[in-house]
Design an enzyme around this catalytic site. Structure first.
Site, mmCIF file in Angstrom:
data_model
loop_
_atom_site.group_PDB
_atom_site.id
_atom_site.type_symbol
_atom_site.label_atom_id
_atom_site.label_comp_id
_atom_site.label_asym_id
_atom_site.label_seq_id
_atom_site.Cartn_x
_atom_site.Cartn_y
_atom_site.Cartn_z
ATOM 1 N N GLN A 9 53.688 -18.719 -58.937
ATOM 2 C CA GLN A 9 53.694 -19.626 -57.789
ATOM 3 C C GLN A 9 53.187 -21.017 -58.172
ATOM 4 O O GLN A 9 52.268 -21.144 -58.970
ATOM 5 C CB GLN A 9 52.792 -19.045 -56.701
ATOM 6 C CG GLN A 9 53.251 -19.372 -55.303
ATOM 7 C CD GLN A 9 52.701 -18.396 -54.269
ATOM 8 O OE1 GLN A 9 52.617 -17.209 -54.530
ATOM 9 N NE2 GLN A 9 52.339 -18.877 -53.107
ATOM 10 N N SER A 88 51.272 -13.840 -63.061
ATOM 11 C CA SER A 88 51.171 -13.366 -61.681
ATOM 12 C C SER A 88 52.541 -12.899 -61.176
ATOM 13 O O SER A 88 53.102 -11.955 -61.700
ATOM 14 C CB SER A 88 50.557 -14.467 -60.801
ATOM 15 O OG SER A 88 50.273 -13.982 -59.510
ATOM 16 N N LEU A 89 53.107 -13.584 -60.187
ATOM 17 C CA LEU A 89 54.441 -13.276 -59.681
ATOM 18 C C LEU A 89 55.458 -13.154 -60.825
ATOM 19 O O LEU A 89 56.375 -12.325 -60.785
ATOM 20 C CB LEU A 89 54.875 -14.394 -58.717
ATOM 21 C CG LEU A 89 56.369 -14.618 -58.532
ATOM 22 C CD1 LEU A 89 56.931 -13.525 -57.662
ATOM 23 C CD2 LEU A 89 56.654 -15.980 -57.945
ATOM 24 N N ARG A 113 55.933 -8.221 -51.654
ATOM 25 C CA ARG A 113 54.679 -8.745 -52.201
ATOM 26 C C ARG A 113 54.285 -10.026 -51.458
ATOM 27 O O ARG A 113 53.140 -10.200 -51.038
ATOM 28 C CB ARG A 113 54.875 -9.037 -53.693
ATOM 29 C CG ARG A 113 53.656 -9.602 -54.435
ATOM 30 C CD ARG A 113 54.084 -9.924 -55.872
ATOM 31 N NE ARG A 113 52.955 -10.215 -56.755
ATOM 32 C CZ ARG A 113 52.451 -11.415 -56.968
ATOM 33 N NH1 ARG A 113 52.946 -12.461 -56.336
ATOM 34 N NH2 ARG A 113 51.442 -11.585 -57.815
ATOM 35 N N HIS A 195 44.452 -12.510 -56.168
ATOM 36 C CA HIS A 195 43.791 -11.865 -57.326
ATOM 37 C C HIS A 195 42.283 -11.717 -57.116
ATOM 38 O O HIS A 195 41.485 -12.003 -57.998
ATOM 39 C CB HIS A 195 44.105 -12.634 -58.618
ATOM 40 C CG HIS A 195 45.577 -12.728 -58.878
ATOM 41 N ND1 HIS A 195 46.337 -11.623 -59.232
ATOM 42 C CD2 HIS A 195 46.436 -13.771 -58.777
ATOM 43 C CE1 HIS A 195 47.602 -12.006 -59.347
ATOM 44 N NE2 HIS A 195 47.691 -13.286 -59.070
ATOM 45 N N GLN A 244 47.417 -5.535 -60.079
ATOM 46 C CA GLN A 244 47.464 -6.995 -60.305
ATOM 47 C C GLN A 244 47.006 -7.840 -59.112
ATOM 48 O O GLN A 244 46.391 -8.887 -59.284
ATOM 49 C CB GLN A 244 48.891 -7.386 -60.720
ATOM 50 C CG GLN A 244 48.991 -8.758 -61.354
ATOM 51 C CD GLN A 244 50.276 -9.455 -60.959
ATOM 52 O OE1 GLN A 244 50.568 -9.649 -59.784
ATOM 53 N NE2 GLN A 244 51.056 -9.832 -61.955
#
Length: 295
Positions: A9, A88-89, A113, A195, A244
């Site tokens: 992101q 991440s993503l 998500r 996170h 995650q």
């Protein structure tokens, strides 16, 4: 060895993917399929939307995923990863790229998500802050000393760590980090504490969707954010992907592990150049470039 890395992101921009759509029949077919799966024309927002429209969580995450995955697909025979990782993503983009997930299943998980994270953000006001110029251990120590939820969330590169948590705890941590000599401790314009333990409701929701999805054997190892090492077992990949959302993104450690395992050429697949910039700060001696498509 050639490593492909996928951004998360923050890499989005208006016009992203338009060149792919206009110049590749395969890209056009996949973008049109994505509009049907998502139930709205994400392509309209990607190609012509404002920065604010692109910032909506339900748009941002699928948009970055689509740009990355479709770019990898149209590269065809030129795309031969020997190792992959995503920030991440971006880990979901990496899992489609190494054939663990189908395009359709990957997109459905990204959409779930994004919506689950958005819901978790609405439960409690929370935020993130970037901390520059301090050792990781110092940042971790200060976070641990603050009342309330505040944790290290993104280990982006040496001297750049993002913290995540409750607003009051983040404010206090930023104050203490500045006193400790941080070059900057600055709150980020994000909707919540990604996170961190505050994402637990989203983790539970996403876990059910991940468990119900088929994960295949990968064509090459994926270096996952949670463990920062090569993973090839579909069961382990699932488990790490579920963890995650509430665990830190160990990006510095992922890249270092890939280099230690023989990664010599890193190619960023997706919008922007964020990961290439971080690569230079992690290890300047390793080649880093962006994937490009020519019709």
């Amino acid at each position: 060895m050639k490593a492909y890395i996928f951004p998360g992101q923050g890499a989005q921009f208006s016009g992203m993917g338009l060149d792919l759509y206009n110049n590749s029949p395969l890209a056009q077919e996949l973008f049109d399929k994505a509009n049907k799966i998502l139930g709205f024309n994400i392509t309209d927002i990607m190609f012509e939307g404002t920065a604010d429209e692109l910032k909506q969580t339900k748009v941002t995450q699928p948009a970055i995923f689509l740009h990355s995955v479709i770019l990898a697909k149209v590269l065809g025979d030129d795309f031969k990863p020997e190792m992959v990782a995503g920030h991440s993503l971006g880990e979901l983009s990496a899992l489609v790229a190494n054939d663990v997930l189908t395009f359709e299943d990957g997109l459905k998980l990204v959409s779930k998500r994004a919506l689950a994270m958005q819901k978790a953000c609405e439960v409690q006001e929370s935020t993130m802050a970037a901390v520059l110029g301090l050792e990781d251990a110092v940042v971790e120590e200060i976070c641990a000393s603050v009342d309330g939820v505040v944790v290290a969330a993104n280990y982006n590169c040496p001297g750049q760590l993002v913290i995540s948590g409750e607003i009051s705890a983040i404010d206090k941590a930023c104050e203490l980090l500045t006193e400790k000599g941080a070059r900057r401790a600055l709150k980020l314009p994000v909707g919540g504490a990604f996170h961190s333990p505050l994402m637990e409701p989203a983790r539970e929701e996403l876990a059910a969707a991940i468990e119900a999805t088929i994960f295949s054997e990968p064509t090459c190892p994926v270096y996952q954010n949670v463990v920062a090492k090569a993973v090839t077992s579909p069961a382990e990949i699932k488990e790490n992907l579920i963890s995650q959302l509430t665990a830190p993104v160990r990006w510095t450690q992922c890249v270092q592990a890939m280099i230690a395992d023989g990664g010599t050429e890193f190619v960023e697949v997706g919008p922007g150049k964020v990961l290439q910039g971080l690569m230079r700060k992690i290890d300047r001696s390793v080649a880093a470039s962006g994937a490009s498509f020519s019709a």
